[in-house]
Design an enzyme around this catalytic site. Structure first.
Site, mmCIF file in Angstrom:
data_model
loop_
_atom_site.group_PDB
_atom_site.id
_atom_site.type_symbol
_atom_site.label_atom_id
_atom_site.label_comp_id
_atom_site.label_asym_id
_atom_site.label_seq_id
_atom_site.Cartn_x
_atom_site.Cartn_y
_atom_site.Cartn_z
ATOM 1 N N SER A 94 37.599 40.531 42.824
ATOM 2 C CA SER A 94 36.764 40.269 41.656
ATOM 3 C C SER A 94 35.323 40.514 42.073
ATOM 4 O O SER A 94 34.990 40.373 43.264
ATOM 5 C CB SER A 94 36.927 38.795 41.245
ATOM 6 O OG SER A 94 35.929 38.431 40.309
ATOM 7 N N TYR A 112 38.155 29.603 43.105
ATOM 8 C CA TYR A 112 38.555 30.956 42.674
ATOM 9 C C TYR A 112 37.719 32.002 43.414
ATOM 10 O O TYR A 112 38.253 32.939 44.010
ATOM 11 C CB TYR A 112 38.380 31.094 41.159
ATOM 12 C CG TYR A 112 38.638 32.495 40.650
ATOM 13 C CD1 TYR A 112 39.935 32.923 40.389
ATOM 14 C CD2 TYR A 112 37.597 33.401 40.445
ATOM 15 C CE1 TYR A 112 40.183 34.217 39.941
ATOM 16 C CE2 TYR A 112 37.832 34.687 39.996
ATOM 17 C CZ TYR A 112 39.125 35.099 39.740
ATOM 18 O OH TYR A 112 39.374 36.372 39.298
HETATM 19 N N1 LIG Z 1 40.016 39.276 33.575
HETATM 20 C C1 LIG Z 1 38.992 39.189 34.396
HETATM 21 O O1 LIG Z 1 37.854 38.961 33.975
HETATM 22 C C2 LIG Z 1 39.201 39.375 35.872
HETATM 23 C C3 LIG Z 1 38.083 39.621 36.676
HETATM 24 C C4 LIG Z 1 38.256 39.769 38.045
HETATM 25 C C5 LIG Z 1 39.512 39.686 38.605
HETATM 26 N N2 LIG Z 1 40.594 39.450 37.791
HETATM 27 C C6 LIG Z 1 41.886 39.307 38.433
HETATM 28 O O2 LIG Z 1 42.850 40.114 37.794
HETATM 29 C C7 LIG Z 1 44.141 39.531 37.938
HETATM 30 C C8 LIG Z 1 44.840 39.496 36.590
HETATM 31 O O3 LIG Z 1 44.142 38.631 35.736
HETATM 32 P P1 LIG Z 1 44.094 38.846 34.149
HETATM 33 O O4 LIG Z 1 42.675 38.831 33.764
HETATM 34 O O5 LIG Z 1 44.954 39.964 33.766
HETATM 35 O O6 LIG Z 1 44.665 37.448 33.642
HETATM 36 P P2 LIG Z 1 46.076 37.033 33.008
HETATM 37 O O7 LIG Z 1 46.346 37.798 31.771
HETATM 38 O O8 LIG Z 1 46.043 35.541 32.954
HETATM 39 O O9 LIG Z 1 47.114 37.512 34.100
HETATM 40 C C9 LIG Z 1 47.454 36.748 35.209
HETATM 41 C C10 LIG Z 1 48.805 37.226 35.684
HETATM 42 O O10 LIG Z 1 49.099 36.498 36.887
HETATM 43 C C11 LIG Z 1 50.414 36.026 36.777
HETATM 44 N N3 LIG Z 1 50.562 34.811 37.595
HETATM 45 C C12 LIG Z 1 49.798 33.702 37.628
HETATM 46 N N4 LIG Z 1 50.315 32.803 38.483
HETATM 47 C C13 LIG Z 1 51.429 33.384 39.006
HETATM 48 C C14 LIG Z 1 52.416 32.964 39.934
HETATM 49 N N5 LIG Z 1 52.379 31.751 40.522
HETATM 50 N N6 LIG Z 1 53.427 33.806 40.241
HETATM 51 C C15 LIG Z 1 53.495 35.036 39.660
HETATM 52 N N7 LIG Z 1 52.620 35.484 38.760
HETATM 53 C C16 LIG Z 1 51.590 34.660 38.442
HETATM 54 C C17 LIG Z 1 50.649 35.766 35.298
HETATM 55 O O11 LIG Z 1 52.036 35.856 35.009
HETATM 56 P P3 LIG Z 1 53.006 34.613 34.626
HETATM 57 O O12 LIG Z 1 52.166 33.605 33.904
HETATM 58 O O13 LIG Z 1 54.067 35.235 33.789
HETATM 59 O O14 LIG Z 1 53.504 34.127 35.945
HETATM 60 C C18 LIG Z 1 49.919 36.949 34.684
HETATM 61 O O15 LIG Z 1 50.761 38.079 34.632
HETATM 62 C C19 LIG Z 1 43.914 38.148 38.581
HETATM 63 O O16 LIG Z 1 44.173 38.222 39.959
HETATM 64 C C20 LIG Z 1 42.447 37.891 38.325
HETATM 65 O O17 LIG Z 1 41.877 37.037 39.279
HETATM 66 C C21 LIG Z 1 40.464 39.302 36.452
#
Ligand SMILES: NC(=O)c1ccc[n+]([C@@H]2O[C@H](COP(=O)([O-])OP(=O)(O)OC[C@H]3O[C@@H](n4cnc5c(N)ncnc54)[C@H](OP(=O)(O)O)[C@@H]3O)[C@@H](O)[C@H]2O)c1
Length: 250
Positions: A138, A151
């Site tokens: 991130s 985080y």
């Molecule tokens: N969106 C942003 O602004 C942003 C910015 C920087 C980095 N990121 C990173 O991008 C990644 C995806 O985030 P997103 O924004 O797409 O959010 P999201 O829609 O909440 O996706 C999170 C994903 O992680 C999975 N997950 C969470 N806990 C888990 C576990 N214990 N085991 C397996 N899967 C798990 C969830 O699946 P289930 O609930 O089905 O398990 C979901 O598919 C994350 O690592 C986040 O830190 C996002």
């Protein structure tokens, strides 16, 4: 990494950036397996996305990772790309010890979950001539957000781990990439409900990521333009200022 003809496992592929990336890769002639905890959602994704299959996985549980490894390498022995997208992001108030539960859960999912997944798959991937591990950090790994201290720390740790993974695996067939997203409008921390323009629209983010992967295949850190002020604040000499601005905006 090559962008077509792969078999790709995306942990955290049931929503947001993981699912979006899965759909882009599937459309680009890759076989994609998305993994996550929500079993019903996995079935819905399979039904509405030909070319994508679902795999149950809880990265906070080492047994679940071991089972997922056994299953996916049996069903898809040609697997050559693993993207460790699974993550959570929750606010913490450090004034009292109440934040600790969130901190421990965040470390178990984001840091240990990533390291355990990499530990499970790395030996297997080295048997493939053209393999990739992509971690997901991130912009907050480089300039932290006041609201989410643990985080930020897990993402900084994953970034550091990724650098050394790349260094140690330089003598293998495994390429190591780090995806460094800025704020993108997903449900991770409710950014999808925020109409201030701070969060990048998901499709815009995915367009830029796919074009970086296709047009600049030598990039080790996959960074859209919008993340660069966070990524390079230290080098730009304005780390404190960017951190204070971020803190004030949440
Ligand atoms: N969106 C942003 O602004 C942003 C910015 C920087 C980095 N990121 C990173 O991008 C990644 C995806 O985030 P997103 O924004 O797409 O959010 P999201 O829609 O909440 O996706 C999170 C994903 O992680 C999975 N997950 C969470 N806990 C888990 C576990 N214990 N085991 C397996 N899967 C798990 C969830 O699946 P289930 O609930 O089905 O398990 C979901 O598919 C994350 O690592 C986040 O830190 C996002």
């Amino acid at each position: 990494m090559k962008t077509t003809g792969n078999t790709i496992l995306i942990t955290g592929g049931t929503s947001g950036l993981g699912l979006g990336l899965a759909q882009r890769f599937a459309a680009a002639d890759n076989k994609v397996i998305v993994a996550g905890r929500r079993a019903e959602l996995l079935r819905d994704i399979e039904a509405s996305n030909p070319g994508i299959t679902g795999l149950e996985l809880d990265v906070a549980d080492p047994t679940s990772i071991a089972e997922a490894f056994t299953k996916v390498t049996a069903s898809d022995p040609e697997l050559n790309v693993v993207i460790t997208m699974a993550g959570i992001m929750q606010p913490e108030d450090l004034h009292s010890a109440g934040f600790l539960e969130t901190a421990e859960k965040t470390i178990t999912t984001n840091l240990l979950g990533t390291i355990r997944t990499i530990a499970a798959f790395t030996e297997f991937l080295q048997t493939k001539p053209d393999a990739t591990i992509m971690t997901v950090t991130s912009g907050l790994a480089y300039t932290p957000l006041a609201l989410t201290p643990t985080y930020n720390a897990t993402k900084a740790a994953v970034a550091s781990f990724t650098d050394i993974l790349r260094l140690q695996l330089a003598d293998t067939s495994v390429e190591v990439l780090e995806l460094v997203p800025p704020a993108v409008a997903t449900t991770l921390l409710g950014q999808d409900q925020d109409d201030s323009g701070r969060a990048m629209p998901v499709d815009e983010f995915l367009d830029e990521v796919m074009s970086i992967l296709t047009e600049r295949p030598d990039e080790k850190q996959v960074m859209v333009e919008r993340v660069k002020p966070l990524r390079y604040s230290e080098a730009n000499g304005n780390y404190d200022q960017v951190m204070q601005t971020l803190a004030g905006s949440h």
